[in-house]
Design an enzyme around this catalytic site. Structure first.
Site, PDB file in Angstrom:
ATOM      1  N   TYR A 116       0.723  -1.031  -0.098  1.00 57.75           N
ATOM      2  CA  TYR A 116      -0.133  -0.087   0.441  1.00 57.75           C
ATOM      3  C   TYR A 116       0.976   1.248   0.085  1.00 57.75           C
ATOM      4  O   TYR A 116       0.833   2.354  -0.648  1.00 57.75           O
ATOM      5  CB  TYR A 116      -0.709   0.098   1.711  1.00 57.75           C
ATOM      6  N   LYS A 119       0.745   4.605  -2.920  1.00 56.94           N
ATOM      7  CA  LYS A 119       0.965   5.507  -2.521  1.00 56.94           C
ATOM      8  C   LYS A 119       2.001   6.939  -2.715  1.00 56.94           C
ATOM      9  O   LYS A 119       1.766   7.696  -3.749  1.00 56.94           O
ATOM     10  CB  LYS A 119       0.126   5.611  -1.435  1.00 56.94           C
TER      11      LYS A 119
END
Length: 305
Positions: free
Chosen positions: A165, A169
């Site tokens: 993640y 991002k």
């Protein structure tokens, strides 16, 4: 000054619940026509249902706004193209794209399978790429566009158990930085939102008191400043629980070592000096770093460039 979106068309991905729903409702309340996209999967990316997007559309229409639902999988280029075509066929333009769709597959890196890493990258990074690519030429031709990437403190600063993640991002920040350069002359502005909010992605992770004050609406207040006609460009806005701040990537002025001194030992010994923030700068394109290095070397070596 009132921020409005009258006669503008917005696409919000992952808008069936949480932050996306809040974004879609707020854009519509301020005059935008909204395509509400949601695949309808769970937080891990499994399953599909159009009911969530349709429910948000109903909320918008019941409040007097205009909206349509779409269940495209942002990882599928053909589905995304059809989604944008739906918006164009219905309203004739696309002014705003909010890349909000996302999933979580949290595990420590040692336990994470390659599939979990790749899937999160596909949804967050390629999902944003596919949607942005599908509206890019439209925005260029109409000489107007506002795009928001959804980044995260997990990417900006790291978070245990979120290597996939976090990587995804932070990649979106790099994506934004280059698109800002390429879109500037077409009046396309791109910003990033780093949200902290109580949604199904944080369900069970926050104490009740924190959950109650960390509303999606608080984040949306920040989002709305990133996609109107007077929006900034290349801003990373952090928002959550009523707090708002800006993240900036700075580079220190650094040092120069003569050729005979360019050893790892001397670089290590200079960490303190090269870390001095006194003359640090925010660069807006990669070439500025190279120009600084070459300038230092030329000065030290007496070269005329």
């Amino acid at each position: 000054m009132s921020i409005r979106y009258d006669d503008q068309v917005a696409i919000v991905t992952g808008a069936g619940g949480g932050l996306g729903r809040s974004h879609a409702l707020a854009l519509a309340a301020r005059g935008a026509k909204v395509l509400v996209n949601d695949l309808g999967g769970d937080v891990h990316g499994s399953g599909a249902s159009s009911s969530a997007a349709q429910a948000v559309v109903k909320e918008i229409i019941d409040a007097g706004g205009e909206a349509i639902a779409n269940g495209a999988n942002v990882c599928d280029e053909a589905q995304v193209a059809a989604m944008v075509k739906q918006a164009m066929d219905t309203w004739g333009r696309v002014d705003i794209l909010i890349n909000n769709a996302g999933v979580l597959r949290d595990k420590t890196f040692v336990k994470m399978e390659a599939e979990d890493f790749n899937f999160v990258l596909q949804v967050h990074v390629m999902g944003a790429v596919n949607c942005t690519k599908a509206v890019w030429e439209i925005m260029r031709e109409q000489n107007y566009g506002r795009i928001v990437m959804t980044t995260s403190s997990s990417g900006l600063y790291g978070n245990f158990g979120q290597s996939n993640y976090g990587a995804a991002k932070m990649a979106l920040v790099g994506f934004m930085n280059t698109l800002c350069l390429e879109g500037a002359k077409y009046n396309i502005r791109i910003n990033s939102l780093a949200p902290f909010g109580a949604t199904r992605m944080t369900d069970g992770l926050l104490p009740e008191e924190i959950f109650n004050i960390s509303t999606p609406e608080a984040v949306t207040a920040g989002l709305l400043t990133l996609c109107d006609k007077d929006s900034p460009n290349r801003l990373i806005l952090c928002a959550g629980a009523g707090g708002y701040s800006k993240t900036v990537i700075y580079e220190t002025e650094g040092i120069y070592l003569k050729p005979e001194d360019q050893t790892p030992e001397n670089v290590r010994a200079s960490f303190g000096e090269l870390s001095d923030p006194a003359d640090q700068q925010e660069y807006i394109q990669g070439g500025q770093q190279g120009a600084k290095y070459v300038g230092k070397a030329a000065k030290a070596l007496g070269l005329k460039l």
